[in-house]
Design a protein around this motif. Structure first.
Motif, mmCIF file in Angstrom:
data_model
loop_
_atom_site.group_PDB
_atom_site.id
_atom_site.type_symbol
_atom_site.label_atom_id
_atom_site.label_comp_id
_atom_site.label_asym_id
_atom_site.label_seq_id
_atom_site.Cartn_x
_atom_site.Cartn_y
_atom_site.Cartn_z
ATOM 1 N N GLY A 1 0.810 -1.226 0.000
ATOM 2 C CA GLY A 1 0.000 0.000 0.000
ATOM 3 C C GLY A 1 0.839 1.270 0.000
ATOM 4 N N SER A 2 2.158 1.118 0.172
ATOM 5 C CA SER A 2 2.971 2.339 0.144
ATOM 6 C C SER A 2 3.005 2.878 -1.282
ATOM 7 N N THR A 3 3.068 4.185 -1.395
ATOM 8 C CA THR A 3 3.071 4.803 -2.721
ATOM 9 C C THR A 3 4.214 5.806 -2.780
ATOM 10 N N LYS A 4 4.734 5.994 -3.976
ATOM 11 C CA LYS A 4 5.867 6.919 -4.098
ATOM 12 C C LYS A 4 5.701 7.748 -5.354
ATOM 13 N N LEU A 5 5.875 9.049 -5.190
ATOM 14 C CA LEU A 5 5.892 9.936 -6.350
ATOM 15 C C LEU A 5 7.319 9.891 -6.894
ATOM 16 N N LEU A 6 7.516 9.160 -8.000
ATOM 17 C CA LEU A 6 8.879 8.981 -8.516
ATOM 18 C C LEU A 6 9.394 10.275 -9.149
ATOM 19 N N GLY A 7 8.496 10.993 -9.777
ATOM 20 C CA GLY A 7 8.897 12.233 -10.424
ATOM 21 C C GLY A 7 7.681 12.896 -11.022
ATOM 22 N N GLN A 8 7.816 14.173 -11.321
ATOM 23 C CA GLN A 8 6.711 14.869 -11.976
ATOM 24 C C GLN A 8 7.262 15.942 -12.903
ATOM 25 N N THR A 9 6.387 16.700 -13.503
ATOM 26 C CA THR A 9 6.907 17.701 -14.433
ATOM 27 C C THR A 9 7.577 18.830 -13.652
ATOM 28 N N ILE A 10 8.639 19.351 -14.247
ATOM 29 C CA ILE A 10 9.324 20.456 -13.569
ATOM 30 C C ILE A 10 8.833 21.798 -14.124
ATOM 31 N N ASP A 11 7.968 21.742 -15.144
ATOM 32 C CA ASP A 11 7.383 22.997 -15.657
ATOM 33 C C ASP A 11 5.935 22.736 -16.078
ATOM 34 N N ASP A 12 5.664 22.650 -17.382
ATOM 35 C CA ASP A 12 4.278 22.439 -17.823
ATOM 36 C C ASP A 12 3.857 20.970 -17.683
ATOM 37 N N ALA A 13 2.572 20.757 -17.442
ATOM 38 C CA ALA A 13 2.031 19.392 -17.493
ATOM 39 C C ALA A 13 1.848 19.018 -18.962
ATOM 40 N N ALA A 14 1.747 17.713 -19.244
ATOM 41 C CA ALA A 14 1.624 17.270 -20.642
ATOM 42 C C ALA A 14 0.365 17.867 -21.293
ATOM 43 N N GLY A 15 -0.759 17.804 -20.580
ATOM 44 C CA GLY A 15 -2.009 18.345 -21.144
ATOM 45 C C GLY A 15 -1.916 19.849 -21.344
ATOM 46 N N GLU A 16 -1.225 20.502 -20.412
ATOM 47 C CA GLU A 16 -1.035 21.958 -20.508
ATOM 48 C C GLU A 16 -0.208 22.284 -21.761
ATOM 49 N N ALA A 17 0.798 21.439 -22.049
ATOM 50 C CA ALA A 17 1.618 21.639 -23.251
ATOM 51 C C ALA A 17 0.750 21.473 -24.500
ATOM 52 N N TYR A 18 -0.123 20.464 -24.489
ATOM 53 C CA TYR A 18 -1.062 20.292 -25.612
ATOM 54 C C TYR A 18 -1.940 21.539 -25.750
ATOM 55 N N ASP A 19 -2.412 22.041 -24.614
ATOM 56 C CA ASP A 19 -3.304 23.211 -24.653
ATOM 57 C C ASP A 19 -2.573 24.443 -25.180
ATOM 58 N N LYS A 20 -1.305 24.614 -24.748
ATOM 59 C CA LYS A 20 -0.543 25.781 -25.206
ATOM 60 C C LYS A 20 -0.182 25.653 -26.686
ATOM 61 N N ALA A 21 0.129 24.427 -27.108
ATOM 62 C CA ALA A 21 0.463 24.200 -28.524
ATOM 63 C C ALA A 21 -0.759 24.512 -29.390
ATOM 64 N N ALA A 22 -1.927 24.099 -28.917
ATOM 65 C CA ALA A 22 -3.158 24.342 -29.684
ATOM 66 C C ALA A 22 -3.447 25.838 -29.760
ATOM 67 N N LYS A 23 -3.174 26.539 -28.670
ATOM 68 C CA LYS A 23 -3.396 27.997 -28.643
ATOM 69 C C LYS A 23 -2.493 28.662 -29.691
ATOM 70 N N LEU A 24 -1.259 28.207 -29.724
ATOM 71 C CA LEU A 24 -0.274 28.727 -30.677
ATOM 72 C C LEU A 24 -0.713 28.497 -32.126
ATOM 73 N N LEU A 25 -1.364 27.364 -32.341
ATOM 74 C CA LEU A 25 -1.786 27.019 -33.710
ATOM 75 C C LEU A 25 -3.223 27.470 -33.991
ATOM 76 N N ASN A 26 -3.777 28.255 -33.076
ATOM 77 C CA ASN A 26 -5.154 28.765 -33.225
ATOM 78 C C ASN A 26 -6.186 27.649 -33.302
ATOM 79 N N LEU A 27 -6.036 26.625 -32.465
ATOM 80 C CA LEU A 27 -6.931 25.469 -32.568
ATOM 81 C C LEU A 27 -7.956 25.400 -31.436
ATOM 82 N N GLY A 28 -7.930 26.377 -30.544
ATOM 83 C CA GLY A 28 -8.917 26.392 -29.456
ATOM 84 C C GLY A 28 -8.503 25.567 -28.260
ATOM 85 N N TYR A 29 -9.410 25.511 -27.276
ATOM 86 C CA TYR A 29 -9.137 24.827 -25.999
ATOM 87 C C TYR A 29 -10.267 23.838 -25.713
#
Ligand code: KG4
Ligand code: ZN
Length: 371
Positions: A154-182
């Motif tokens: 039952g022990s759990t460990k956060l091995l690592g996470q993003t040090i800046d943008d989250a993956a979905g956030e990167a998708y959202d920002k890329a779409a904004k850049l390409l004028n594709l909406g949110y």
């Protein structure tokens, strides 16, 4: 045992009644996407205001849809961390108030562990089998990108996470850049299918650029460079057409690239993002001897990620469990399902509990492993 669950960690106001950790009696989700789309991302205070407007009817609908009276509820589960603090504050305050009025306990739930449980919601018996562990889980959404390990004790460990943008956030920002909406994920995913990944974009923290990855970043992600690199690729394409990108307003740049170029950029972005998510997960699964790999969170809806994850894990002898799409994006059923494990052990949360934007020390899971 019937648990009412409430989830307001980001931009979905969600409530669900789940019986015995598996039987989803109702699953109501009120999405605020339309409210945030004009900003290209989630605005925390706006999210909180929308949660306040919606939470009452969302909870009422969840109870009504489940076909029960609120007096039949045994406990109330609520996401307490990590998430947007103003948004979490609404759900937790509502949960505490309702629990006090019904005189039933509250269970505060870690959002990452909720997402992981969501992958098992339709096969919760797998969580009782010792051979399922360790579980390596990729939690990838608009707010988080993390690798979490769950052990049989039952022990759990956060091995690592993003040090800046989250993956979905990167998708959202890329779409904004390409004028594709949110939100950007679904639209880039769809367009990528019609494009060629012909533009070279970086795979940060994988060592592929010849730069050694620092040991403390081995299981971490970085997506902000990917977005910046996409921006420079767009500028390069525009320059090759004879324009001076320095003289063109950012919101006009996307208008100068063709539909096919947008599709190729989407395909290149998707290829790079999925590559990193798969490679990092496989590395962690190998290093920690995982028996099961899980993908969950909004980005787990991604077509390419879903297609590539299981075969990559199979190669190293790891079984994959992917959350069904309806339990990938934020929902309360996953919170109510997981809460059952705590309720079985009467492991309730003191009403004074805190909310937090980050996960901090990961809580353990009260598993019931068959011996
Ligand atoms: O889990 P979720 O509903 O909310 C957060 O906690 O953020 O995830 C929403 C995120 C958004 O960033 C959205 O762009 C992304 O998940 N997403 C996708 C796809 N569908 C949703 N990303 C990539 N590919 C998709 N098909
Ligand atoms: Zn989430």
């Amino acid at each position: 045992m019937k648990i009412l669950a409430i989830e307001t960690s980001c931009d979905e106001t969600a409530a669900s009644v789940v019986e015995n950790g598996a039987n989803v009696l109702s699953n109501i989700i009120s999405s605020q996407i339309a409210k945030h789309s004009q900003y290209g991302g989630v605005i925390p205070e706006l999210a909180a205001r929308e949660h306040i407007r919606n939470i009452s009817w969302v909870v009422d609908s969840a109870i009504k849809d489940a076909g029960i009276d609120r007096e039949e509820l045994d406990a109330i589960a609520v996401t307490s961390h990590p998430g947007l603090v103003p948004a979490l504050a609404v759900g937790t305050a509502f949960a505490k108030g309702l629990a006090m009025s019904l005189d039933i306990p509250v269970i505060g739930i870690n959002h990452f562990l909720g997402h992981i449980y969501g992958a098992f919601l339709e096969q919760s018996e797998e969580l009782s089998k010792p051979e399922t562990y360790p579980i390596l889980s990729l939690v990838a959404s608009g707010g988080h990108t993390a690798l979490v390990l769950v052990n049989a004790d039952g022990s759990t460990k956060l091995l690592g996470q993003t040090i800046d943008d989250a993956a979905g956030e990167a998708y959202d920002k890329a779409a904004k850049l390409l004028n594709l909406g949110y939100p950007g994920g679904p639209v880039i995913d769809r367009l990528a299918k019609e494009g060629e990944p012909k533009y070279k974009l970086p795979r940060a923290l994988t060592g592929e650029n010849g730069k050694a990855v620092k040991p403390e970043l081995k299981y971490c992600f970085s997506f902000s460079g990917l977005k910046t690199s996409l921006l420079y690729t767009v500028k390069r394409i525009i320059k090759e057409k004879g324009y001076n990108p320095d003289e063109i307003a950012a919101e006009k740049e996307a208008e100068l690239i063709t539909d096919q170029e947008v599709k190729d950029l989407a395909a290149s972005f998707q290829e790079a993002a999925v590559d990193v998510l798969v490679k990092k997960s496989v590395k962690a699964a190998k290093d920690f001897g995982a028996k099961t790999a899980v993908i969950c969170g909004g980005v787990a809806c991604n077509r390419e990620l879903r297609a590539r994850y299981a075969p990559a894990m199979e190669k190293i002898g790891v079984k994959t469990v992917i959350a069904p799409p309806k339990y990938c994006t934020d929902n309360a059923a996953m919170i109510g399902g997981l809460a059952y494990l705590y309720a079985l052990k009467k492991d309730y949360t003191d009403l004074n509990f805190d909310i937090a934007s980050r996960t901090g020390e990961m809580p353990s899971l009260p598993l019931n492993i068959e011996s």
